[in-house]
Scaffold this active site. Sequence first.
Site, PDB file in Angstrom:
ATOM      1  N   GLY A 266       1.111  -1.527  -0.046  1.00  0.00           N
ATOM      2  CA  GLY A 266       0.240  -0.370  -0.215  1.00  0.00           C
ATOM      3  C   GLY A 266       0.960   1.490   0.057  1.00  0.00           C
ATOM      4  O   GLY A 266       1.250   1.042  -0.538  1.00  0.00           O
ATOM      5  N   SER A 267      -0.127   2.096   0.376  1.00  0.00           N
ATOM      6  CA  SER A 267       1.425   3.660   0.623  1.00  0.00           C
ATOM      7  C   SER A 267       2.579   3.446   1.443  1.00  0.00           C
ATOM      8  O   SER A 267       2.689   3.143   2.458  1.00  0.00           O
ATOM      9  CB  SER A 267       0.006   4.508   0.816  1.00  0.00           C
ATOM     10  OG  SER A 267      -0.395   4.184   2.276  1.00  0.00           O
ATOM     11  N   THR A 268       2.958   4.735   1.239  1.00  0.00           N
ATOM     12  CA  THR A 268       4.180   4.722   1.650  1.00  0.00           C
ATOM     13  C   THR A 268       3.673   4.981   3.219  1.00  0.00           C
ATOM     14  O   THR A 268       4.241   4.701   4.420  1.00  0.00           O
ATOM     15  CB  THR A 268       5.381   5.091   0.882  1.00  0.00           C
ATOM     16  OG1 THR A 268       5.843   4.428  -0.257  1.00  0.00           O
ATOM     17  CG2 THR A 268       6.930   5.730   2.428  1.00  0.00           C
ATOM     18  N   GLY A 271       2.567   2.329   5.321  1.00  0.00           N
ATOM     19  CA  GLY A 271       3.835   1.420   5.553  1.00  0.00           C
ATOM     20  C   GLY A 271       4.892   1.978   6.887  1.00  0.00           C
ATOM     21  O   GLY A 271       5.164   0.964   7.956  1.00  0.00           O
ATOM     22  N   CYS A 322       1.825   0.324  -8.729  1.00  0.00           N
ATOM     23  CA  CYS A 322       2.905   0.695  -7.992  1.00  0.00           C
ATOM     24  C   CYS A 322       4.187   0.666  -9.090  1.00  0.00           C
ATOM     25  O   CYS A 322       5.289   2.588  -8.268  1.00  0.00           O
ATOM     26  CB  CYS A 322       3.139   0.179  -6.596  1.00  0.00           C
ATOM     27  SG  CYS A 322       3.237  -1.695  -6.886  1.00  0.00           S
ATOM     28  N   GLU A 419       4.120  10.140  -6.053  1.00  0.00           N
ATOM     29  CA  GLU A 419       2.977   9.529  -6.473  1.00  0.00           C
ATOM     30  C   GLU A 419       1.776   9.535  -6.841  1.00  0.00           C
ATOM     31  O   GLU A 419       0.984  10.071  -5.967  1.00  0.00           O
ATOM     32  CB  GLU A 419       2.470   7.879  -5.992  1.00  0.00           C
ATOM     33  CG  GLU A 419       2.399   6.926  -6.732  1.00  0.00           C
ATOM     34  CD  GLU A 419       2.482   5.738  -5.508  1.00  0.00           C
ATOM     35  OE1 GLU A 419       2.316   5.672  -4.029  1.00  0.00           O
ATOM     36  OE2 GLU A 419       2.809   4.523  -5.846  1.00  0.00           O
TER      37      GLU A 419
END
Length: 511
Positions: A266-268, A271, A322, A419
Amino acid sequence: MMPDVTSESTKMRPWSGDRAPASWGLGDGQAIPWEYAPAPESRDIVRLKERYGLFIDGREVQASDGAVFATVNPATEEKLADVARATPADVDRAIRAAGRAQKRSWGALPGRERAKYLFRIARLLQERSREFAVLESMDSGKPIKESRDVDVPLAAAHFWYYAGWADKLEYAFPGRVARPLGVAAQVIPWNFPLLMLSWKIAPALAAGNTVVLKPASTTPLSALLFADVCRQADLPPGVVNIVPGPAAIGMHLVSSPNVQKVAFTGSTEVGKLIHKATAGTDKAITLELGGKAANIVFEDAALDQAVEGIVNGIYFNQGEVCCAGSRLLAQESIVEPLVEKLKDRLATMRVGDPLDKNTDVGAINSRQQLEKITELVAAGVAEGADLYQPPCDLPERGFFFRPTLFTNVAQSHRIAKEEIFGPVLSVLTFRTPDEAIEKANNTPYGLSAGVWTEKGSRILAMARRLKAGVVWANTFNRFDPTSPFGGYKESGFGREGGMHGLHAYVRLEDR
Ligand code: NDP
């Protein structure tokens, strides 16, 4: 004020009456002589239930507080179904079921017996592939030709591949004994719901672990259909548990002291939260996060093939990928013809109904994601980049965004740094290989990259210097279950796929 990126000047007209792209050789101003007739895939193969439960200990159960949430079709905004919304108590119950199953049944089974279940699941995914493809397109917005030809076959391929390892673990890591870790907590995103599930569940099960998986809130249905496949395959109760629910449920799951492995895609941003929540524990963890990949085209590249690779790199799955090639780095000498060819190609792309077999770009997954894309594209215009969108109609309802191309982009622009996770390509230029490397690596991410050139030696030289987990040469967005995938820097750590992906689910001991 945000510039209106969907103003009249870029509004779409039926493209059948449009000018033919110059490269078609029809002459300027000539009408394109044909258009595709609608080719909608039937929805009949999917029997949607009004309400779906959680899948815990081999049974479908309602949430302990009876709460549900709606999942909608992003192409029509219609509600597809209500889905049980797991509570923390439900997640704890699922973890206990998984723990029991790991100790009593699954972990104790010989590898060859586990393999039989995985082969069975792979076969069932293939047998029910059309049903999965249609459901995935309805719930996520991706074009049926992608769910049918990419997501579902690759999901089955992961089960076939890891089934093959289940009875060969003692040979996989020479001189070491591979033991399962225990219960794996897995949180997956909405861009490849079934595929991400299979990337995570197949190696976990092959190695003797059991699983509690939380799908994304906008795309829970294919995971719940997978629960049905688990039942059909007679998988022992508790080996796979599926707990749809909000973000907080994901955090509750990964923070539990009773899980031994955490896998997140998923998203940074999320994360990092998960990394913090697991710090100081002995949980094994893999994070597959965001990206801002450079797709580098040298002047000696075959431009027509490169155009196809660029289009596949950024418009595949609406750019909600991604590892999308969202930054095109074109050598200065060829940037003009390359951009011309790209514009011509964009004019042929069909945006619309995900269930139409001719659709190239489907619906954006959610209103929230559409707003994010719109906001970033507006920022690109405000910062001075040049916007191009081909003329075409968008459906009146649903979350759609035109394939978008920005030229005159500076590295400092938000569209070159952040992103976007949408069908938006930023074109930058370079003169020398050193400059290309410098620009490609000038990002906090490091997930993927592409190189287009005739010279094999240049491919190898570039691949060595690109800080990216995957480097594609003269192709893009190629996936294979035997091949490891993962990132550097803020794109995360750990690998999924191949033996590396198996390694992430075992504890190695000396013989
Ligand atoms: P998130 O990272 O928020 O969501 C991914 C998964 O994590 C979902 O299952 C989500 O649940 C869950 N989640 C969200 N917050 C938490 C939390 N605090 N603790 C545990 N689990 C959590 O992605 P978004 O859907 O918000 O998308 C935002 C951006 O992230 C996108 O625009 C894109 O840039 C990037 N992204 C990257 C992906 C990738 O493959 N690398 C995939 C998806 C998004 P829920 O759905 O219930 O919120």
